[in-house]
Design a protein around this motif. Sequence first.
Motif, PDB file in Angstrom:
ATOM      1  N   GLY A  81       1.513   2.554  -2.824  1.00  0.00           N
ATOM      2  CA  GLY A  81       0.573   2.703  -1.721  1.00  0.00           C
ATOM      3  C   GLY A  81      -0.884   2.563  -2.118  1.00  0.00           C
ATOM      4  N   VAL A  82      -1.266   3.210  -3.224  1.00  0.00           N
ATOM      5  CA  VAL A  82      -2.676   3.158  -3.640  1.00  0.00           C
ATOM      6  C   VAL A  82      -3.087   1.740  -4.047  1.00  0.00           C
ATOM      7  N   PRO A  83      -2.310   1.041  -4.901  1.00  0.00           N
ATOM      8  CA  PRO A  83      -2.687  -0.347  -5.199  1.00  0.00           C
ATOM      9  C   PRO A  83      -2.650  -1.241  -3.955  1.00  0.00           C
ATOM     10  N   GLY A  84      -1.675  -0.989  -3.061  1.00  0.00           N
ATOM     11  CA  GLY A  84      -1.608  -1.777  -1.831  1.00  0.00           C
ATOM     12  C   GLY A  84      -2.840  -1.585  -0.963  1.00  0.00           C
ATOM     13  N   LEU A  85      -3.313  -0.344  -0.881  1.00  0.00           N
ATOM     14  CA  LEU A  85      -4.533  -0.063  -0.120  1.00  0.00           C
ATOM     15  C   LEU A  85      -5.738  -0.744  -0.761  1.00  0.00           C
ATOM     16  N   ALA A  86      -5.790  -0.703  -2.096  1.00  0.00           N
ATOM     17  CA  ALA A  86      -6.904  -1.357  -2.807  1.00  0.00           C
ATOM     18  C   ALA A  86      -6.888  -2.863  -2.565  1.00  0.00           C
ATOM     19  N   PHE A 120      -5.649  -4.397   0.076  1.00  0.00           N
ATOM     20  CA  PHE A 120      -6.059  -4.606   1.478  1.00  0.00           C
ATOM     21  C   PHE A 120      -7.579  -4.513   1.619  1.00  0.00           C
ATOM     22  N   LEU A 121      -8.169  -3.477   1.010  1.00  0.00           N
ATOM     23  CA  LEU A 121      -9.624  -3.296   1.110  1.00  0.00           C
ATOM     24  C   LEU A 121     -10.381  -4.430   0.427  1.00  0.00           C
ATOM     25  N   SER A 122      -9.791  -4.937  -0.665  1.00  0.00           N
ATOM     26  CA  SER A 122     -10.431  -6.052  -1.366  1.00  0.00           C
ATOM     27  C   SER A 122     -10.395  -7.319  -0.516  1.00  0.00           C
ATOM     28  N   ASN A 123      -9.257  -7.565   0.131  1.00  0.00           N
ATOM     29  CA  ASN A 123      -9.144  -8.751   0.985  1.00  0.00           C
ATOM     30  C   ASN A 123     -10.102  -8.681   2.184  1.00  0.00           C
ATOM     31  N   LYS A 124     -10.391  -7.454   2.630  1.00  0.00           N
ATOM     32  CA  LYS A 124     -11.326  -7.272   3.743  1.00  0.00           C
ATOM     33  C   LYS A 124     -12.782  -7.283   3.284  1.00  0.00           C
ATOM     34  N   GLY A 125     -12.984  -7.383   1.965  1.00  0.00           N
ATOM     35  CA  GLY A 125     -14.343  -7.408   1.437  1.00  0.00           C
ATOM     36  C   GLY A 125     -15.006  -6.055   1.382  1.00  0.00           C
ATOM     37  N   ILE A 126     -14.216  -4.982   1.551  1.00  0.00           N
ATOM     38  CA  ILE A 126     -14.793  -3.634   1.537  1.00  0.00           C
ATOM     39  C   ILE A 126     -15.052  -3.158   0.111  1.00  0.00           C
ATOM     40  N   ILE A 127     -14.173  -3.546  -0.823  1.00  0.00           N
ATOM     41  CA  ILE A 127     -14.368  -3.217  -2.241  1.00  0.00           C
ATOM     42  C   ILE A 127     -14.281  -4.500  -3.051  1.00  0.00           C
ATOM     43  N   SER A 164     -13.109  -7.169  -6.082  1.00  0.00           N
ATOM     44  CA  SER A 164     -11.766  -7.529  -6.542  1.00  0.00           C
ATOM     45  C   SER A 164     -11.334  -6.685  -7.740  1.00  0.00           C
ATOM     46  N   TRP A 165     -12.314  -6.272  -8.582  1.00  0.00           N
ATOM     47  CA  TRP A 165     -11.924  -5.452  -9.734  1.00  0.00           C
ATOM     48  C   TRP A 165     -11.458  -4.058  -9.306  1.00  0.00           C
ATOM     49  N   GLY A 166     -11.703  -3.724  -8.037  1.00  0.00           N
ATOM     50  CA  GLY A 166     -11.229  -2.450  -7.518  1.00  0.00           C
ATOM     51  C   GLY A 166      -9.707  -2.385  -7.415  1.00  0.00           C
ATOM     52  N   ILE A 167      -9.057  -3.574  -7.388  1.00  0.00           N
ATOM     53  CA  ILE A 167      -7.595  -3.601  -7.346  1.00  0.00           C
ATOM     54  C   ILE A 167      -7.021  -2.996  -8.623  1.00  0.00           C
ATOM     55  N   GLY A 168      -7.628  -3.355  -9.766  1.00  0.00           N
ATOM     56  CA  GLY A 168      -7.192  -2.793 -11.047  1.00  0.00           C
ATOM     57  C   GLY A 168      -7.384  -1.290 -11.093  1.00  0.00           C
ATOM     58  N   ILE A 169      -8.518  -0.833 -10.554  1.00  0.00           N
ATOM     59  CA  ILE A 169      -8.773   0.608 -10.475  1.00  0.00           C
ATOM     60  C   ILE A 169      -7.723   1.278  -9.585  1.00  0.00           C
ATOM     61  N   GLY A 170      -7.353   0.573  -8.500  1.00  0.00           N
ATOM     62  CA  GLY A 170      -6.341   1.111  -7.594  1.00  0.00           C
ATOM     63  C   GLY A 170      -4.999   1.309  -8.293  1.00  0.00           C
ATOM     64  N   PHE A 171      -4.617   0.333  -9.128  1.00  0.00           N
ATOM     65  CA  PHE A 171      -3.373   0.464  -9.898  1.00  0.00           C
ATOM     66  C   PHE A 171      -3.438   1.678 -10.823  1.00  0.00           C
ATOM     67  N   LEU A 172      -4.566   1.866 -11.498  1.00  0.00           N
ATOM     68  CA  LEU A 172      -4.732   2.983 -12.414  1.00  0.00           C
ATOM     69  C   LEU A 172      -4.672   4.317 -11.668  1.00  0.00           C
ATOM     70  N   ILE A 173      -5.369   4.390 -10.528  1.00  0.00           N
ATOM     71  CA  ILE A 173      -5.363   5.619  -9.728  1.00  0.00           C
ATOM     72  C   ILE A 173      -3.947   5.910  -9.218  1.00  0.00           C
TER      73      ILE A 173
END
Length: 274
Positions: A28-33, A35-42, A44-53
């Motif tokens: 869920g957390v990486p999936g949310l990251a 989604f937010l990256s595709n929407k331009g809210i965060i 692209s490197w935030g996806i990696g942070i999402g996986f870690l979180i």
Amino acid sequence: MKENISVSKAINRGQLMINLPVFISMLGVPGLALFLSNKGIIPSWGIGIGFLIGILLAWLIWSFLITKWKVWAFENVRNVHELKRKAIRDKLIWPDDSIFNKTEIWSFSDKEKWNRLQRKFNNEDVLKEDQSIPPKTEIFYSKFNFIEMAIMLVAAGFGVYLIINDQLVYGVIATVLGGYLAYKEYLQATNSEVQIYIDSKGMRTINTDFKSWSEIRDEQVIFRQSGKHRRAYLSYEFDHGFEELLIDNYNTTPKKLESLMQTYKARYKKSKRF
């Protein structure tokens, strides 16, 4: 303390109570990251942070929930030895010597309850007898090996097709490997020798002579990871030795084999009381 919960029910509850939230967190957390990256809210490197979180949150959830489940399960299940063995087998908890146990998060009251529950391990499990099980059981290789043999023959035939169409290297590999595996499956499918024999006096396997239940200890079905495959083994100790036999290709299941051993050992103990 009612002790009216079966081992299988406690394990199933643990899978839902612990593994489901952990699974949702890890995805869920990486999936949310994403989604937010595709929407331009965060970025692209935030996806990696999402996986870690997601991984850290999943581990935190496990560390907290596993202690709650352990107190509930071991308090309400009579056969604590069986419960512990199967919980480790199903990767719900870690073995005693695992360093990951140090990451469990205990409340003071739960830790006190858990320490008191350790006294239950001084008692032997109560063996339950399945009345539908016959006086003796003989286990053979499964006839399903004929189906696997047919699949391997098809693979060998495809190898011949490749050779005819000038794919020599791949064709030879497929033909030789398919033919070898088909022959191996044929030998198992046509093997009429008893692989495991069990009754109320004891047990023997194709590798080990007959042993009385008075000699046999820690009998169980264990699982070992071999590459992508999870293999099942019959395992037990006896005086001056031990047995570990692969049972994947036999006409039984791990659950059925454990039920057989429990029933026959219960009958043996009952016969000694009279």
